[in-house]
Design a protein around this motif. Structure first.
Motif, PDB file in Angstrom:
ATOM      1  N   ILE A 157       0.936  -1.478  -0.027  1.00  0.00           N
ATOM      2  CA  ILE A 157       0.073   0.075   0.004  1.00  0.00           C
ATOM      3  C   ILE A 157       0.756   1.330   0.084  1.00  0.00           C
ATOM      4  O   ILE A 157       0.493   2.153  -0.618  1.00  0.00           O
ATOM      5  CB  ILE A 157      -1.100  -0.109   1.172  1.00  0.00           C
ATOM      6  CG1 ILE A 157      -2.132  -1.135   0.922  1.00  0.00           C
ATOM      7  CG2 ILE A 157      -1.602   1.232   1.345  1.00  0.00           C
ATOM      8  CD1 ILE A 157      -2.890  -1.375   2.193  1.00  0.00           C
ATOM      9  N   MET A 158       1.978   1.209   0.926  1.00  0.00           N
ATOM     10  CA  MET A 158       2.828   2.431   1.005  1.00  0.00           C
ATOM     11  C   MET A 158       3.493   2.633  -0.396  1.00  0.00           C
ATOM     12  O   MET A 158       4.003   3.883  -0.980  1.00  0.00           O
ATOM     13  CB  MET A 158       3.857   2.142   2.051  1.00  0.00           C
ATOM     14  CG  MET A 158       3.379   2.311   3.372  1.00  0.00           C
ATOM     15  SD  MET A 158       4.621   1.708   4.468  1.00  0.00           S
ATOM     16  CE  MET A 158       5.468   3.517   4.604  1.00  0.00           C
ATOM     17  N   ARG A 159       3.684   1.603  -1.402  1.00  0.00           N
ATOM     18  CA  ARG A 159       4.313   1.735  -2.555  1.00  0.00           C
ATOM     19  C   ARG A 159       3.407   2.165  -3.589  1.00  0.00           C
ATOM     20  O   ARG A 159       3.602   3.087  -4.494  1.00  0.00           O
ATOM     21  CB  ARG A 159       4.824   0.295  -3.000  1.00  0.00           C
ATOM     22  CG  ARG A 159       5.635   0.147  -4.395  1.00  0.00           C
ATOM     23  CD  ARG A 159       5.868  -1.319  -4.547  1.00  0.00           C
ATOM     24  NE  ARG A 159       4.590  -1.578  -5.182  1.00  0.00           N
ATOM     25  CZ  ARG A 159       4.345  -2.897  -5.821  1.00  0.00           C
ATOM     26  NH1 ARG A 159       5.614  -3.897  -5.795  1.00  0.00           N
ATOM     27  NH2 ARG A 159       3.260  -3.426  -6.108  1.00  0.00           N
ATOM     28  N   GLU A 160       2.142   1.574  -3.595  1.00  0.00           N
ATOM     29  CA  GLU A 160       1.133   1.736  -4.641  1.00  0.00           C
ATOM     30  C   GLU A 160       0.664   3.260  -4.854  1.00  0.00           C
ATOM     31  O   GLU A 160       0.591   3.843  -5.413  1.00  0.00           O
ATOM     32  CB  GLU A 160       0.125   0.766  -4.485  1.00  0.00           C
ATOM     33  CG  GLU A 160       0.537  -0.477  -4.622  1.00  0.00           C
ATOM     34  CD  GLU A 160       1.069  -0.893  -6.127  1.00  0.00           C
ATOM     35  OE1 GLU A 160       0.324  -0.790  -6.884  1.00  0.00           O
ATOM     36  OE2 GLU A 160       2.125  -1.459  -5.998  1.00  0.00           O
ATOM     37  N   MET A 161       0.293   3.845  -3.664  1.00  0.00           N
ATOM     38  CA  MET A 161      -0.342   5.223  -3.327  1.00  0.00           C
ATOM     39  C   MET A 161       0.508   6.280  -4.006  1.00  0.00           C
ATOM     40  O   MET A 161       0.137   6.926  -4.795  1.00  0.00           O
ATOM     41  CB  MET A 161      -0.472   5.361  -1.731  1.00  0.00           C
ATOM     42  CG  MET A 161      -1.564   4.468  -1.337  1.00  0.00           C
ATOM     43  SD  MET A 161      -2.189   4.959   0.384  1.00  0.00           S
ATOM     44  CE  MET A 161      -2.869   6.543   0.330  1.00  0.00           C
ATOM     45  N   PRO A 162       1.975   6.435  -3.464  1.00  0.00           N
ATOM     46  CA  PRO A 162       2.469   7.620  -4.426  1.00  0.00           C
ATOM     47  C   PRO A 162       3.026   7.026  -5.675  1.00  0.00           C
ATOM     48  O   PRO A 162       3.048   7.880  -6.542  1.00  0.00           O
ATOM     49  CB  PRO A 162       3.715   7.701  -3.505  1.00  0.00           C
ATOM     50  CG  PRO A 162       4.082   6.387  -2.690  1.00  0.00           C
ATOM     51  CD  PRO A 162       2.368   5.731  -2.567  1.00  0.00           C
ATOM     52  N   GLY A 163       2.962   5.684  -5.795  1.00  0.00           N
ATOM     53  CA  GLY A 163       3.652   5.231  -6.962  1.00  0.00           C
ATOM     54  C   GLY A 163       2.740   5.583  -8.227  1.00  0.00           C
ATOM     55  O   GLY A 163       3.259   6.018  -9.223  1.00  0.00           O
ATOM     56  N   GLY A 169       1.071  10.582 -13.811  1.00  0.00           N
ATOM     57  CA  GLY A 169       1.586  11.746 -13.839  1.00  0.00           C
ATOM     58  C   GLY A 169       2.766  11.860 -15.097  1.00  0.00           C
ATOM     59  O   GLY A 169       2.836  12.826 -15.890  1.00  0.00           O
ATOM     60  N   GLY A 170       3.943  10.958 -15.015  1.00  0.00           N
ATOM     61  CA  GLY A 170       4.916  10.847 -15.961  1.00  0.00           C
ATOM     62  C   GLY A 170       4.066  10.463 -17.172  1.00  0.00           C
ATOM     63  O   GLY A 170       4.522  11.091 -18.307  1.00  0.00           O
ATOM     64  N   TYR A 171       3.081   9.791 -17.485  1.00  0.00           N
ATOM     65  CA  TYR A 171       2.402   9.122 -18.681  1.00  0.00           C
ATOM     66  C   TYR A 171       1.640  10.476 -19.110  1.00  0.00           C
ATOM     67  O   TYR A 171       2.201  10.906 -20.309  1.00  0.00           O
ATOM     68  CB  TYR A 171       1.544   8.055 -18.367  1.00  0.00           C
ATOM     69  CG  TYR A 171       0.499   7.567 -19.476  1.00  0.00           C
ATOM     70  CD1 TYR A 171       1.049   7.015 -20.678  1.00  0.00           C
ATOM     71  CD2 TYR A 171      -0.538   7.831 -19.552  1.00  0.00           C
ATOM     72  CE1 TYR A 171       0.372   6.892 -21.879  1.00  0.00           C
ATOM     73  CE2 TYR A 171      -1.464   7.603 -20.657  1.00  0.00           C
ATOM     74  CZ  TYR A 171      -0.843   7.128 -22.020  1.00  0.00           C
ATOM     75  OH  TYR A 171      -1.728   6.781 -22.699  1.00  0.00           O
TER      76      TYR A 171
END
Length: 278
Positions: A157-163, A169-171
């Motif tokens: 969860i900590m990885r996915e939320m900011p990820g 955003g990059g796309y």
């Protein structure tokens, strides 16, 4: 002889007609939103299948380097050993079935939510392994119970939320940059869509990779350990660079994988919208 209707009655008729028109418009909007949601859901599912088949070999290398860094000298050594010991299907494509199931589940919901979020923003801004997966699951459940299937959930969860903030955003940022003056980002073409997808993937993994390493260590650990404790132990015993073990194969993998994901998503979505007359 004609009787004239009271003025209030005429006003009531006009109000009723307006209410009916509004209700019909709302019903049409709801129908279109549902159809768009189903299309995004389906396109995301197809993209999930594509990303697994394109990226699974290097994803296997990434996980091996994250969890057993002392066994391999680098990406090519890990790739060579896996091919020599297990072959292509049982080695590089080990775990493909659960990966497809997970990616289809993840990307179908992810892109359906992505589509709805885009519409919401537009509305408020006014702008347009050798064991089978079943055997592995049975082993985990038998040894650790239902909690074993959710090991590593918190770091995930900590990885996915900011990820995903950086992913989309990059796309989207790259699509805007690649669009010609006066051109819609939806019309930038096949190759530029692939390039934008690749950038999104590169930004995502560069930002979240340390969290992903910790998640992998938590998942293979036989002890119940906290996310920050595992991260601290990795840095203390192996150094900060250990948090980036497996980054090279991940970045090499993510370029074709996320390019395929977004191309399949965007073009299957366009095809379905045209086919259903949207």
């Amino acid at each position: 002889m004609f009787m004239s209707l009271p003025h209030s009655y005429g006003s009531h008729l006009k109000f009723s007609e307006f209410a009916i028109d509004t209700e019909m418009a709302d019903s049409t909007d709801s129908s279109n939103n549902l159809r768009s949601g189903i299309i995004d859901f389906t396109a995301g599912s197809l993209g999930g299948v594509a990303v697994v088949y394109v990226g699974q070999p290097l994803d296997t290398v990434k996980v091996k380097m994250q969890t057993f860094p002392h066994l391999y000298k680098g990406m090519y050594d890990c790739l060579k050993q896996t091919l020599r010991n297990d072959g292509v299907i049982r080695g590089l494509y080990a775990g493909t079935t659960p990966a497809i199931m997970a990616n289809v589940a993840e990307n179908s919901v992810l892109f359906a939510a992505y589509g709805y979020c885009q519409k919401f923003v537009c509305r408020i801004t006014g702008v347009e392994v050798k064991v089978t997966p079943l055997q592995l699951t049975q082993q985990i459940f038998k040894q650790y119970g239902i909690q074993g299937l959710f090991r590593g959930l918190v770091p995930t969860i900590m990885r996915e939320m900011p990820g995903y903030f950086f992913f989309f955003g990059g796309y989207e940022g790259t699509r805007e940059l690649l669009a010609k003056p006066g051109q819609s980002k939806d019309d930038i073409g096949f190759l530029r869509t692939m390039a934008a997808g690749a950038v999104g993937g590169l930004v995502l993994w560069t930002v979240i990779f340390p969290t992903d390493v910790i998640k992998s260590r938590v998942q293979i650990s036989n002890k119940s350990q906290k996310f920050l404790t595992v991260g601290y132990e990795i840095v203390k015993k192996e150094g900060v660079l250990a948090l980036y073990n497996g980054l090279k194969p991940t970045l090499v993998r993510t370029i074709p994988a996320t390019a395929a994901l977004f191309v399949v998503y965007e073009y299957s979505k366009k095809f379905m919208h045209k086919s259903f007359g949207d």
